[in-house]
Enzyme design. Structure first.
Site: not given
Length: 610
Positions: A2, A605
């Site tokens: 990520c 996110k």
């Protein structure tokens, strides 16, 4: 995926790398790691399952030194969360971190195994490390080895490669996963998000699709997909340095809920006057494009999809232009028909959502008259690749569950709808003024709505021990119910569903009992009486009702129906306004349950993989 951070400097970089990872924690992750090499080619790799703090403690204990390094937070896509699957991965002297998904990794794995390579992890990333190690045997440089490697990869990647035998440089490649390079004085950096680097530089360059860059302390050399050296724009960032600070708030999500009045003011600034929308402020050539639009196609994911669904009602009711909204991951695999003079609008907080980006690229081949994005991150892929962009100015959003990005998207969409209707002569001056005045009033109204926090906190105790919740709305408040249900399931882990209230009798009524909370969004509009009938359907079957109702709506509560009275606001902006209590409800239910509000399990996110 990520998060990625890299640095080439004269000073020790371990602290910079770890701090960069801290700033990317909001993206979600399950493990973290660093690899640092010093000028004598001594390499230290440390990986940990769990929080960045555990990695930081290990780095401090090991007294890691070295001026060149790479770091990563991992959100599992191939292989379970574990230390052995954490990045960086190694092959001989090569260390690699990677965001994305290598779709042909199984074929490459078999090829590499036939060459004698042994795999330690279950990840697709390890194939990159072995491929680079193989290519470096015959290549003239690490740069050439990486260029040869990426030509063999299918899928999305933002990958960074370090060779312990050449500690003066790192090489980074990008296709479908964002990489930004930060420029210092006698030192240079890279990351997957500029927020990771704001404490060390304000000057950034975004790599384009297919770019490969070689980074040293003194120079950044960028090469396009054909291998030609190219120049990319370097821009100064005005992003907030302290965006990663919660301040007085318990969580980033709570902070961002309270930042919405300011975020809305910033989003509207310069785009509306006292009584009109400034069409030219929406984007380059916006007036000319909007005057020709006959159809709008919105493509988005998650919360942004819910914003698009809300705006569909506005496009058709206010501007008189037909509008379709589609989930990006469905749109890109459907054989759709492009309508004449159709405007494509992509919605994304990050501007890097993989499915939305892929949908934009597909749409460019399908004859849309123009592609517009409504986005919160300047310089992101969606912004760079769209014909024009309408920035939301929400500021950095850290919490995984989106709040201020959603409400600012809605405000931007309402301004766009008004400009579209204005350009096509479909709304009067009086109507335009009414919309603009409603927008101007909204920040103050939301500030007032936030004062209901204690009442909603008390209400949240009724939900904390429940396993299911139903949300109902009609018209543009159906997507608001959808967004409310998404927020509750994201951060409290309570199963929640949203329905158009008129659909109750077509199935969902079977779920109603005394253990099923039913939340109703009930503004005072022309669908109110219909909605009241739906409420009575739930009431007659013993359902537990929570009605967020306009003060003029005329609901009367009892032991099975709690009324949360909302001040009357304009029908035009009511959908944005009613979002606020829904966010607060989800937040306090999660708080009572003790879940990780800002980093809910299994979620990231910015979803930069398909």
């Amino acid at each position: 995926m990520c998060g990625i951070v890299g640095a080439v400097a004269q000073r020790d970089v371990a602290e910079i790398l770890v701090e960069g990872l801290r700033r990317l924690e909001y993206r979600g992750y399950d493990s973290a790691g660093v690899a640092v090499v010093d000028s004598q080619s001594n390499l230290t790799r440390i990986r940990r399952l769990g929080k960045v703090q555990e990695l930081a403690d290990a780095v401090d204990q090991a007294e890691v030194v070295g001026g060149t390094g790479i770091a990563h937070t991992r959100w599992a896509t191939h292989g379970e969360p574990s230390e052995i699957n954490a990045h960086p991965h190694q092959s001989g002297d090569i260390s690699v971190v990677h965001n994305g998904i290598i779709e042909n990794h199984e074929t490459l794995r078999e090829l590499l195994q036939s060459r004698g390579y042994v795999f330690e992890s279950q990840t697709d990333t390890e194939v990159i490390a072995h491929l680079v190690e193989w290519e470096l045997r015959t290549a003239a440089s690490l740069l050439e080895a990486v260029q040869k490697t990426v030509k063999q990869l299918e899928g999305a990647y933002g990958t960074v490669v370090l060779d312990r035998n050449d500690p003066s440089r790192i090489v980074v490649a990008r296709s479908g996963s964002p990489i930004v390079i930060g420029f210092g004085v006698g030192e240079n950096f890279l990351a997957s998000d500029q927020l990771a680097l704001l404490n060390v530089t304000r000057r950034f360059m975004y790599l384009e699709e297919g770019d490969v860059a070689e980074i040293t302390r003194r120079e950044v050399a960028v090469y396009d997909a054909s291998g030609e050296r190219v120049e990319r724009e370097i821009a100064e960032s005005n992003a907030e340095h302290d965006a990663g600070d919660k301040g007085q708030y318990r969580h980033f999500m709570q902070k961002e809920i309270y930042e919405q009045p300011t975020a809305l003011i910033n989003t509207m600034e310069g785009r509306i006057t006292a009584d009109s929308v400034v069409t030219e402020a929406i984007g380059v050539n916006a007036a000319e494009i909007l005057s020709k639009v006959e159809h709008v196609q919105i493509v988005a994911c998650g919360t942004s999809y819910n914003a698009g669904m809300t705006a569909r009602y506005w496009f058709e009711d206010i501007a008189g232009v037909s509008c379709d909204v589609e989930i990006a991951s469905e749109f890109r695999y459907r054989k759709f028909v492009t309508r004449p003079n159709s405007l494509l609008i992509t919605l994304s907080q990050s501007g890097e959502t993989a499915d939305t980006l892929a949908a934009l690229r597909l749409a460019k081949e399908k004859g849309y008259m123009a592609a517009m994005t409504i986005c919160n991150v300047a310089g992101s892929s969606l912004v760079r690749e769209s014909d024009f962009a309408f920035m939301t100015r929400a500021g950095v959003e850290i919490g995984v569950a989106s709040t201020k990005a959603f409400t600012t998207q809605l405000a931007a969409l309402l301004m766009l709808v008004t400009a579209l209707g204005k350009q096509q002569g479909r709304i009067s001056k009086e109507k335009e003024k009414e919309i603009v005045e409603a927008l101007h009033a909204l920040p103050k109204q939301i500030n007032a709505a936030l004062s209901f926090e204690k009442d909603i906190e008390a209400l949240a105790t009724d939900f904390a021990d429940k396993h299911h919740t139903l949300f109902l709305g009609r018209g543009e408040f159906y997507p608001i119910a959808m967004e409310a249900s998404l927020k509750l399931k994201e951060i409290s882990y309570i199963h929640a569903e949203a329905y158009a209230a008129g659909e109750l009798k077509h199935g969902p009524l079977a779920l109603i009992d005394a253990d099923m909370p039913v939340v109703v969004v009930a503004p005072s509009n022309d669908l109110l009486e219909k909605l009241k009938s739906n409420v009575e359907e739930v009431r007659a079957r013993g359902g537990l009702l929570y009605v967020f109702a306009d003060a003029d709506a005329g609901f009367e509560g009892d032991e099975t129906m709690k009324i949360i009275t909302m001040p009357h606001v304009s029908e035009i902006t009511a959908a944005i306004y009613y979002t606020i209590p829904m966010q607060l409800l989800s937040y306090y239910v999660a708080l009572i349950k003790g879940t990780d509000v800002d980093q809910p399990r299994n979620l990231a996110k910015a979803v930069t993989v398909e």
